[in-house]
Write a protein that holds these residues in place. Structure first.
Motif, mmCIF file in Angstrom:
data_model
loop_
_atom_site.group_PDB
_atom_site.id
_atom_site.type_symbol
_atom_site.label_atom_id
_atom_site.label_comp_id
_atom_site.label_asym_id
_atom_site.label_seq_id
_atom_site.Cartn_x
_atom_site.Cartn_y
_atom_site.Cartn_z
ATOM 1 N N LEU A 218 15.105 -0.164 -13.213
ATOM 2 C CA LEU A 218 16.153 0.434 -12.393
ATOM 3 C C LEU A 218 17.298 0.936 -13.270
ATOM 4 C CD1 LEU A 218 17.455 -1.046 -9.047
ATOM 5 C CD2 LEU A 218 19.006 0.012 -10.666
ATOM 6 N N PHE A 219 17.708 0.119 -14.243
ATOM 7 C CA PHE A 219 18.807 0.521 -15.114
ATOM 8 C C PHE A 219 18.398 1.684 -16.018
ATOM 9 C CE2 PHE A 219 22.268 -2.888 -15.381
ATOM 10 C CZ PHE A 219 22.172 -3.162 -14.029
ATOM 11 N N ALA A 220 17.174 1.659 -16.526
ATOM 12 C CA ALA A 220 16.717 2.757 -17.377
ATOM 13 C C ALA A 220 16.673 4.062 -16.591
ATOM 14 C CB ALA A 220 15.339 2.432 -17.956
ATOM 15 N N ALA A 252 13.442 9.237 -10.057
ATOM 16 C CA ALA A 252 12.207 8.708 -9.483
ATOM 17 C C ALA A 252 11.992 7.253 -9.873
ATOM 18 C CB ALA A 252 11.024 9.566 -9.926
ATOM 19 N N VAL A 253 12.188 6.937 -11.158
ATOM 20 C CA VAL A 253 12.009 5.558 -11.623
ATOM 21 C C VAL A 253 13.020 4.629 -10.955
ATOM 22 C CG1 VAL A 253 12.175 4.044 -13.633
ATOM 23 C CG2 VAL A 253 10.966 6.220 -13.808
ATOM 24 N N GLU A 254 14.259 5.076 -10.867
ATOM 25 C CA GLU A 254 15.305 4.265 -10.227
ATOM 26 C C GLU A 254 14.957 3.968 -8.772
ATOM 27 O OE1 GLU A 254 19.849 4.929 -8.599
ATOM 28 O OE2 GLU A 254 19.114 6.179 -10.236
ATOM 29 N N GLY A 287 18.888 13.668 -4.505
ATOM 30 C CA GLY A 287 19.332 15.009 -4.125
ATOM 31 C C GLY A 287 19.767 15.826 -5.329
ATOM 32 N N GLY A 288 20.499 15.201 -6.248
ATOM 33 C CA GLY A 288 20.938 15.914 -7.445
ATOM 34 C C GLY A 288 19.780 16.311 -8.335
ATOM 35 N N ALA A 289 18.805 15.412 -8.483
ATOM 36 C CA ALA A 289 17.640 15.728 -9.311
ATOM 37 C C ALA A 289 16.838 16.878 -8.715
ATOM 38 C CB ALA A 289 16.764 14.492 -9.465
ATOM 39 N N LEU A 290 16.644 16.845 -7.398
ATOM 40 C CA LEU A 290 15.883 17.908 -6.734
ATOM 41 C C LEU A 290 16.614 19.246 -6.834
ATOM 42 C CD1 LEU A 290 13.448 18.718 -5.000
ATOM 43 C CD2 LEU A 290 14.781 18.078 -2.978
#
Length: 353
Positions: A218-220, A252-254, A287-290
């Motif tokens: 989660l942190f990574a 996605a990982v988070e 949302g920001g990543a997309l």
């Protein structure tokens, strides 16, 4: 009323007997106990060895008081330290990748951003410690079993290289030294971005301690998303492709790690599932990543908006994790009831064995 009486300790001296067991009442008089067990947190349970314990009752502490001493950490210090440390480490790694692939503007943005975030992170940590010399004192020993000790040495290795990389990028001096420092900071930056997960998981705080499996992922992921957001904010569109990919992968990982942790923790994960900050952080990061991936390569305004959303999302995630952990430490239900279930499982395994 004495403190001991208020907390159920009683005012008797010597061992209790079946014929003379009294309690001090609120009005100062004494009365028979009527077979009440004095074991903390076990009101209504039978005496061990005399009759079977009643199962299925709620198991809480006296007067609902916390079982754990809540951490004295402040959110603006420690939650800020968690966010800025992750941003610094991941930005340094992204800057090293940009340096090695011929993207000088993205590399410069990552180096300067990493140095600024590291400075803020160190300020937050030292402010929480109270005196700067306490940080220096932690360098006297190296304990591989102590996340705080290991983290202190990681920061000590990362900091000079991070600041050297940023300094040479801004001034243009000593380019070979700057390149070596950039690569070194990128390598140690991965540890800086994730060691704080081990740091908080090593505490007795239920939501943090029980989430030790997913917390590093989660942190990574959160750190990578924030570094990608910073890259999109500061770098030109032509060089920001690695930042956009880092943002998508990190978000996605988070998201996957957070959902998995909440489900696995069960009852202990309730503060995480209730956290509005975590829900907001997940929405902003995804949302920001997309938006960055779809529109950030064509529109400068979209890239800036996406980058700002990713940074805000990562900050909300770190502050949400912090507050959920503090809530779980303050409620005895998240400490006592999981212990009771573990004891019941151990008892069942002994019976089967």
């Amino acid at each position: 009323m004495s403190a001991g009486t208020h907390h159920g300790m009683g005012a008797r001296t010597g061992p209790p007997t079946a014929d003379s067991q009294t309690d001090v009442r609120m009005d100062g008089t004494s009365g028979l106990r009527h077979e009440r067990d004095a074991t903390p947190g076990s009101a209504g349970l039978g005496r061990v060895g005399r009759r079977p314990m009643v199962r299925g009752r709620e198991f809480r502490s006296y007067y609902g008081l916390p079982v754990l001493n809540e951490p004295t950490w402040k959110d603006h210090d420690i939650a800020g330290y968690l966010f800025l440390g992750g941003l610094a480490g991941a930005s340094a790694t992204l800057a090293a990748a940009a340096e090695l692939t011929g993207r000088p503007d993205l590399a410069r943005a990552g180096k300067v951003g990493a140095a600024g975030a590291l400075a803020g992170s160190l300020y937050s940590l030292i402010h929480d410690l109270g005196r700067p010399e306490r940080f220096i004192n932690m360098l006297r020993v190296f304990k591989v079993t102590s996340p705080m000790s290991v983290g202190t040495w990681i920061l000590t290795a990362f900091g000079p290289q991070c600041f050297a990389a940023a300094g040479t990028a801004v001034t243009g001096w000593f380019p070979r030294l700057g390149r070596a420092a950039t690569v070194g900071a990128g390598l140690t930056g991965t540890a800086v971005a994730t060691y704080t997960a081990a740091l908080i998981s090593d505490t007795a705080v239920p939501a943090w301690h029980d989430g030790y499996r997913e917390m590093p992922f989660l942190f990574a992921g959160s750190a990578a998303a924030s570094a990608g957001g910073l890259g999109m904010l500061a770098a030109p569109l032509a060089e920001a492709a690695p930042a956009r990919r880092a943002a998508v992968l990190g978000a996605a990982v988070e998201s996957v790690a957070a959902r998995r942790m909440e489900r696995r923790l069960g009852h202990v994960g309730e503060p995480l599932r209730r956290s509005r900050l975590l829900r907001l952080g997940a929405a902003l990061s995804l949302g920001g990543a997309l938006a960055g991936q779809v529109l950030g390569g064509r529109s400068r305004a979209a890239a800036v908006a996406a980058g700002a959303a990713l940074l805000a999302g990562s900050a909300c995630t770190r502050f949400g994790i912090f507050h959920a952990g503090m809530e779980s430490a303050g409620d005895p239900a998240y400490t006592v009831e999981p212990q009771r279930r573990r004891l019941a499982r151990a008892e069942a395994e002994r019976d089967l064995g």
